[in-house]
Design a protein around this motif. Structure first.
Motif, PDB file in Angstrom:
ATOM      1  N   GLN A 126      10.037 102.668 -73.213  1.00 52.03           N
ATOM      2  CA  GLN A 126      10.339 101.878 -72.108  1.00 52.03           C
ATOM      3  C   GLN A 126      11.394 100.627 -72.166  1.00 52.03           C
ATOM      4  O   GLN A 126      11.528 100.031 -71.417  1.00 52.03           O
ATOM      5  CB  GLN A 126       8.931 100.871 -71.477  1.00 52.03           C
ATOM      6  N   PHE A 127      11.951 100.575 -73.264  1.00 46.94           N
ATOM      7  CA  PHE A 127      13.028  99.741 -73.419  1.00 46.94           C
ATOM      8  C   PHE A 127      14.220 100.186 -72.476  1.00 46.94           C
ATOM      9  O   PHE A 127      15.086  99.325 -72.244  1.00 46.94           O
ATOM     10  CB  PHE A 127      13.661  99.997 -74.942  1.00 46.94           C
ATOM     11  N   PHE A 130      14.005  98.042 -69.445  1.00 50.42           N
ATOM     12  CA  PHE A 130      14.418  96.507 -69.799  1.00 50.42           C
ATOM     13  C   PHE A 130      15.891  96.495 -70.085  1.00 50.42           C
ATOM     14  O   PHE A 130      16.477  95.362 -69.824  1.00 50.42           O
ATOM     15  CB  PHE A 130      13.529  95.903 -70.536  1.00 50.42           C
ATOM     16  N   TYR A 133      17.500  96.609 -66.987  1.00 50.50           N
ATOM     17  CA  TYR A 133      17.354  95.323 -66.078  1.00 50.50           C
ATOM     18  C   TYR A 133      18.291  94.181 -66.531  1.00 50.50           C
ATOM     19  O   TYR A 133      18.757  93.749 -65.721  1.00 50.50           O
ATOM     20  CB  TYR A 133      15.863  95.053 -66.399  1.00 50.50           C
ATOM     21  N   VAL A 134      18.504  94.249 -68.042  1.00 49.42           N
ATOM     22  CA  VAL A 134      19.499  93.181 -68.501  1.00 49.42           C
ATOM     23  C   VAL A 134      20.799  93.462 -67.842  1.00 49.42           C
ATOM     24  O   VAL A 134      21.463  92.560 -67.369  1.00 49.42           O
ATOM     25  CB  VAL A 134      19.387  93.158 -69.821  1.00 49.42           C
ATOM     26  N   LEU A 137      21.010  92.505 -64.194  1.00 48.58           N
ATOM     27  CA  LEU A 137      21.171  91.200 -63.871  1.00 48.58           C
ATOM     28  C   LEU A 137      22.760  90.723 -64.338  1.00 48.58           C
ATOM     29  O   LEU A 137      23.206  89.966 -63.327  1.00 48.58           O
ATOM     30  CB  LEU A 137      20.353  90.424 -65.035  1.00 48.58           C
ATOM     31  N   GLN A 138      23.466  91.273 -65.378  1.00 49.38           N
ATOM     32  CA  GLN A 138      24.847  90.979 -65.784  1.00 49.38           C
ATOM     33  C   GLN A 138      25.772  91.351 -64.676  1.00 49.38           C
ATOM     34  O   GLN A 138      26.814  91.061 -64.422  1.00 49.38           O
ATOM     35  CB  GLN A 138      25.224  91.512 -66.996  1.00 49.38           C
ATOM     36  N   GLU A 142      20.178  90.779 -58.072  1.00 50.46           N
ATOM     37  CA  GLU A 142      18.804  89.750 -58.002  1.00 50.46           C
ATOM     38  C   GLU A 142      17.954  90.204 -58.953  1.00 50.46           C
ATOM     39  O   GLU A 142      17.660  91.312 -59.302  1.00 50.46           O
ATOM     40  CB  GLU A 142      18.316  89.680 -56.668  1.00 50.46           C
ATOM     41  N   PRO A 143      17.121  89.359 -59.681  1.00 52.22           N
ATOM     42  CA  PRO A 143      16.027  89.965 -60.597  1.00 52.22           C
ATOM     43  C   PRO A 143      15.105  90.842 -59.954  1.00 52.22           C
ATOM     44  O   PRO A 143      14.664  91.884 -60.714  1.00 52.22           O
ATOM     45  CB  PRO A 143      15.168  88.605 -60.976  1.00 52.22           C
ATOM     46  N   ASN A 144      14.734  90.585 -58.760  1.00 53.77           N
ATOM     47  CA  ASN A 144      13.847  91.736 -58.150  1.00 53.77           C
ATOM     48  C   ASN A 144      14.671  93.186 -57.948  1.00 53.77           C
ATOM     49  O   ASN A 144      13.925  94.166 -58.355  1.00 53.77           O
ATOM     50  CB  ASN A 144      13.425  91.470 -56.817  1.00 53.77           C
ATOM     51  N   ALA A 377       4.447  98.994 -67.179  1.00 56.82           N
ATOM     52  CA  ALA A 377       6.034  98.505 -67.020  1.00 56.82           C
ATOM     53  C   ALA A 377       6.248  98.047 -65.554  1.00 56.82           C
ATOM     54  O   ALA A 377       6.810  97.160 -65.426  1.00 56.82           O
ATOM     55  CB  ALA A 377       7.180  99.132 -67.645  1.00 56.82           C
ATOM     56  N   LEU A 381       6.574  94.192 -63.963  1.00 55.65           N
ATOM     57  CA  LEU A 381       7.712  93.958 -63.160  1.00 55.65           C
ATOM     58  C   LEU A 381       7.012  93.534 -61.554  1.00 55.65           C
ATOM     59  O   LEU A 381       7.608  92.434 -61.072  1.00 55.65           O
ATOM     60  CB  LEU A 381       8.484  95.052 -62.963  1.00 55.65           C
ATOM     61  N   LEU A 385       7.897  89.692 -60.383  1.00 59.09           N
ATOM     62  CA  LEU A 385       8.964  89.682 -59.597  1.00 59.09           C
ATOM     63  C   LEU A 385       8.449  89.982 -58.167  1.00 59.09           C
ATOM     64  O   LEU A 385       9.251  89.942 -57.161  1.00 59.09           O
ATOM     65  CB  LEU A 385      10.017  90.758 -59.862  1.00 59.09           C
TER      66      LEU A 385
ATOM     67  N   LYS B 181       9.154  82.827 -57.630  1.00 60.23           N
ATOM     68  CA  LYS B 181       9.031  83.693 -58.853  1.00 60.23           C
ATOM     69  C   LYS B 181      10.360  83.911 -59.139  1.00 60.23           C
ATOM     70  O   LYS B 181      10.885  83.934 -60.526  1.00 60.23           O
ATOM     71  CB  LYS B 181       8.210  84.839 -58.774  1.00 60.23           C
ATOM     72  N   ILE B 182      11.190  84.651 -58.229  1.00 64.12           N
ATOM     73  CA  ILE B 182      12.511  85.227 -58.630  1.00 64.12           C
ATOM     74  C   ILE B 182      13.353  83.696 -58.874  1.00 64.12           C
ATOM     75  O   ILE B 182      14.375  83.874 -59.874  1.00 64.12           O
ATOM     76  CB  ILE B 182      12.956  85.772 -57.474  1.00 64.12           C
ATOM     77  N   PHE B 185      12.856  82.912 -62.380  1.00 61.47           N
ATOM     78  CA  PHE B 185      13.487  83.906 -63.577  1.00 61.47           C
ATOM     79  C   PHE B 185      14.929  83.760 -63.344  1.00 61.47           C
ATOM     80  O   PHE B 185      15.747  83.634 -64.248  1.00 61.47           O
ATOM     81  CB  PHE B 185      13.266  85.338 -62.969  1.00 61.47           C
ATOM     82  N   SER B 190      18.456  84.053 -67.053  1.00 58.15           N
ATOM     83  CA  SER B 190      19.410  84.808 -66.277  1.00 58.15           C
ATOM     84  C   SER B 190      19.942  86.021 -66.811  1.00 58.15           C
ATOM     85  O   SER B 190      20.422  86.808 -66.198  1.00 58.15           O
ATOM     86  CB  SER B 190      20.404  83.774 -66.096  1.00 58.15           C
ATOM     87  N   ARG B 191      19.604  86.056 -68.349  1.00 55.93           N
ATOM     88  CA  ARG B 191      20.139  87.360 -68.969  1.00 55.93           C
ATOM     89  C   ARG B 191      18.974  88.524 -69.112  1.00 55.93           C
ATOM     90  O   ARG B 191      19.140  89.436 -69.448  1.00 55.93           O
ATOM     91  CB  ARG B 191      20.597  86.715 -70.324  1.00 55.93           C
ATOM     92  N   GLY B 192      17.562  87.971 -68.583  1.00 49.99           N
ATOM     93  CA  GLY B 192      16.577  89.076 -68.650  1.00 49.99           C
ATOM     94  C   GLY B 192      15.986  89.228 -70.124  1.00 49.99           C
ATOM     95  O   GLY B 192      15.078  90.079 -70.130  1.00 49.99           O
ATOM     96  N   MET B 195      12.105  88.307 -69.911  1.00 49.75           N
ATOM     97  CA  MET B 195      11.569  89.424 -69.459  1.00 49.75           C
ATOM     98  C   MET B 195      11.256  90.517 -70.278  1.00 49.75           C
ATOM     99  O   MET B 195      10.266  91.253 -70.391  1.00 49.75           O
ATOM    100  CB  MET B 195      12.060  89.762 -68.160  1.00 49.75           C
ATOM    101  N   THR B 196      12.407  90.862 -70.889  1.00 48.10           N
ATOM    102  CA  THR B 196      12.267  92.050 -71.765  1.00 48.10           C
ATOM    103  C   THR B 196      11.035  91.853 -72.852  1.00 48.10           C
ATOM    104  O   THR B 196      10.425  92.788 -73.175  1.00 48.10           O
ATOM    105  CB  THR B 196      13.733  92.194 -72.278  1.00 48.10           C
ATOM    106  N   MET B 200       7.718  93.812 -72.747  1.00 44.30           N
ATOM    107  CA  MET B 200       7.471  95.015 -73.774  1.00 44.30           C
ATOM    108  C   MET B 200       6.506  94.657 -74.802  1.00 44.30           C
ATOM    109  O   MET B 200       5.728  95.591 -75.381  1.00 44.30           O
ATOM    110  CB  MET B 200       9.094  95.393 -74.649  1.00 44.30           C
ATOM    111  N   VAL B 203       3.630  95.972 -72.870  1.00 47.03           N
ATOM    112  CA  VAL B 203       3.529  97.472 -72.885  1.00 47.03           C
ATOM    113  C   VAL B 203       2.866  97.895 -74.326  1.00 47.03           C
ATOM    114  O   VAL B 203       2.110  98.674 -74.502  1.00 47.03           O
ATOM    115  CB  VAL B 203       5.003  97.830 -72.444  1.00 47.03           C
TER     116      VAL B 203
END
Lengths: 386, 296
Positions: A126-127, A130, A133-134, A137-138, A142-144, A377, A381, A385, B181-182, B185, B190-192, B195-196, B200, B203
């Motif tokens: 499941q990495f 995420f 996801y990272v 974001l970059q 948006e996070p959602n 996961a 999320l 979010l 929420k958003i 975050f 901002s880099r996530g 959350m990771t 994880m 999980v």
């Protein structure tokens, strides 16, 4: 009189022409039709997930027939049209849980129950979610939206549709198409990274044959699985609840008819409706954007990260396991859910190095754990979010 | 008899479940959310009149029908204003509001109650379930209310009460123009990475607990299997190892599968992994045993 009649005919003909697909076509429509044809070709020629790619591919053709927006209730996005009514199962998110019911009713968790440590591989993969996801974001999402895109890495179409319909409905078409495309393309995407990250010695590891699992254990599994995962992540309830319910129907032994309906006619019906409507949702005017291109790129990355994470985790895990109990890292890729294709790839790649080493049954363990992991996961999320 | 009891038990359980499910979306999730006692220069009703009002809020995720329930300003008379049944507008959508005019003119319609507020005193208002006995929510409105300033929950359905200079009839008390929420975050992760790590961990935790439990279950199952084998007097049974070849196991599995699936009639055949050799013999040839139809 005759002249005015002729001009009336001419005007009508001209009006009719404005309604034709030819008149309303844009280059985007042809691009999408080409994509649909490629999907159909891949499904028929190479049998890449044909159950998904044929409905989606044909759905793309349906969705990209150009038409004049004259309120005739033709298109998927026109309220009240037949396609729009069928699409509500996607937008309101009730197709995916029904698919999960069918998956539960057809999944045998024996491989996982007999060797429960394989569950951790399903978690490691499941990495991919995420990691994507990272990166998303970059890239400025948006996070959602990043969460919805990241779930592509779970390699689970219904989960991707379910989550994106809740977190970022505007990106759902691209996310669904991306998820299903890469699920179909796992035979191309995964093997190079599996070979890259393993040594020839590791690829030859033979694993202990799984023990026979009693029916009591099989019955307990969906009940404990549901209670544990949903008490931890209640937002995963629609998916996990249906998955484990379907599995209990299968394993209880007394609801055979219900299990057969869930894994047969029901899942087939929903797969058809889901595939065709998700495909039809890719109308060029809505779909062909830079965001869709980015989502496709991120989808590929998430699959690659998930594959690498699964393989690397097995290698790491092996450091702590006794000789004879080691796990062949070639089953690490199966931690992405894509059931059973990614498990089949473990078998195929493993057989290239040792044809008598049967990895399929071992790979099914992390494979079904991946289904649980990606649903968990998705629940996380959604909780964070949503 | 036994069958009947079983059937009735099933029906009883189903009824109980349905009743429990229905309870979850009943009027008990309604709350008095905002009130305005003195309306001088504010919201007007359909008759163009200005009066005090009470806003109810549905805190649940399901539609609630308040038709048949009661509003009152009298502790001794819970059934003072019965909300009419059969009006589609009394069905309140999830997390939505409904406004009742406290004008004392019930004849003006469903949403006009038969009592009024006293601007000079403390006022009481309560909402009762359709049985007229179950108090769902009540509110004592402090005396000294100011004109056009409402008294309401700071956030819909929550406990803290405040005064609103900007009244919000039939809408959210706290206007939500962003997703908290958003935003949180975006601001803090901002880099996530956060959350990771969090996700994880959850999980892994979930699947690790599942792993641990099934490891214990497996131990118990193996021990139980051994005990059963010993009880049955099966000697020389080795756990986890077998001298039987994979092909034999496959043949046995296929036979069991066929038996369980019951896809065939019982046939007089033998399932074997041995090669079947049939030598040709004219005695067994079908050519000689088939009879041609006589020609006309």
């Amino acid at each position: 009189m005759q002249e005015s009649f002729l001009s009336f005919l001419g005007e009508n003909l001209q009006l009719f022409l404005t309604y034709t697909g030819v008149y309303n076509a844009t280059p985007g429509h042809f691009v999408m039709i080409a994509v649909g044809l490629i999907f159909i070709f891949l499904a028929i020629k190479y049998e890449f997930e044909p159950m998904l790619l044929i409905p989606i591919g044909f759905g793309i053709l349906i969705g990209n027939i150009p038409f004049k927006d004259a309120g005739l209730q033709v298109g998927l996005y026109e309220q009240g049209s037949v396609l729009n009514i069928l699409y509500q199962g996607v937008t309101s998110g009730w197709y995916p849980p029904l698919i999960f019911l069918g998956i539960g009713a057809m999944t045998d968790f024996s491989a996982l129950i007999s060797n429960p440590k394989l569950m951790l591989i399903g978690a490691a993969a499941q990495f991919g979610i995420f990691g994507a996801y990272v990166i998303a974001l970059q890239m400025g999402f948006e996070p959602n939206q990043a969460g919805a895109i990241g779930i592509i890495g779970g390699a689970d179409g219904p989960t991707a549709i379910f989550l994106s319909s809740k977190l970022a409905p505007e990106l759902m078409g691209a996310i669904a198409i991306s998820a299903y495309s890469y699920m179909a393309l796992v035979p191309i995407l995964q093997p190079p990274f599996m070979r890259l990250l393993t040594t020839s010695k590791e690829r030859l590891i033979r694993m202990k044959p799984p023990r026979v699992v009693s029916s009591t254990e099989k019955i307990i599994f969906p009940i404990i699985g549901l209670l544990l995962t949903c008490f931890l992540v209640p937002s995963g309830l629609p998916l996990l609840g249906m998955l484990f319910f379907g599995n209990l129907l299968k394993e209880s032994g007394v609801t055979r008819r219900l299990a057969e309906t869930a894994r047969g006619p029901l899942i087939d019906t929903i797969t058809i409706l889901l595939g065709i409507t998700v495909g039809a949702s890719t109308q060029a005017t809505q779909f062909l954007t830079w965001n869709s291109v980015k989502i496709f790129g991120l989808g590929a990355l998430s699959f690659i990260i998930a594959t690498c994470a699964g393989v690397m985790f097995v290698k790491f895990f092996n450091l702590f396991l006794r000789k004879g109990n080691k796990i062949n890292p070639l089953i690490g890729n199966a931690g992405v859910s894509a059931v059973p294709d990614s498990a089949r790839i473990s078998q195929t790649v493993g057989a290239q190095y040792d044809p008598s080493n049967y990895l399929l049954m071992h790979a099914m363990g992390p494979n079904v754990a991946g289904v649980i992991g990606s649903a968990v996961a998705a629940g996380i999320l959604l909780g964070f979010l949503g | 008899m036994y069958k009947m009891i079983r059937k009735n038990t099933g029906l009883l359980l189903l009824t109980l479940l349905l009743a429990t499910g229905a309870q979850a979306q009943r009027v008990t999730s309604m709350r008095i959310n905002e009130v305005l006692v003195i309306n001088e220069d504010n919201f007007v009703d359909d008759y163009g009149k200005r009066n005090g009002w009470v806003e109810l809020y549905n805190t649940s995720a399901g539609t609630v029908n308040v038709g048949g329930c009661f509003l009152t300003d009298d502790r001794n008379n819970p059934k003072k204003y019965p909300i009419p049944k059969g009006d589609v507008l009394t069905r309140i959508s999830p997390r939505q509001h409904v406004l009742f005019w406290v004008d004392g003119i019930a004849s003006h319609g469903t949403f006009h109650v038969n009592f009024t507020f006293d601007p000079d005193k403390e006022n009481y208002v309560a909402f009762y379930d359709s049985d007229g006995k179950t108090l769902v929510d009540e509110l004592v409105i402090p005396a000294g209310q100011k004109a056009d300033i409402s008294y309401g929950r700071k956030k819909d359905g929550e406990n803290e009460w405040v005064y609103f200079t900007k009244v919000t009839p039939s809408t959210n008390n706290l206007t939500l123009d962003t997703n908290e929420k958003i935003d949180n975050f975006k601001l803090n992760d901002s880099r996530g990475i956060g959350m990771t790590i969090t996700a994880m961990s959850v999980v892994f935790l979930g699947l690790f607990v599942l792993y641990y439990i099934f490891k214990q279950v497996a131990r118990l199952a193996i021990a139980a299997g051994k005990a059963r084998a010993q009880k049955a007097g099966v000697a020389g049974m080795h756990e986890g190892s077998s001298d039987i070849s994979g092909e034999v196991l496959a043949a046995i599995s296929t036979a069991l599968y066929e038996l369980n699936e019951d896809v065939h009639d019982i046939e007089r055949t033998v399932l074997t992994i041995q090669k079947v050799k049939r030598n040709y013999s004219p005695w067994s040839s079908k050519i000689y045993s088939l009879r041609e139809n006589p020609r006309k």
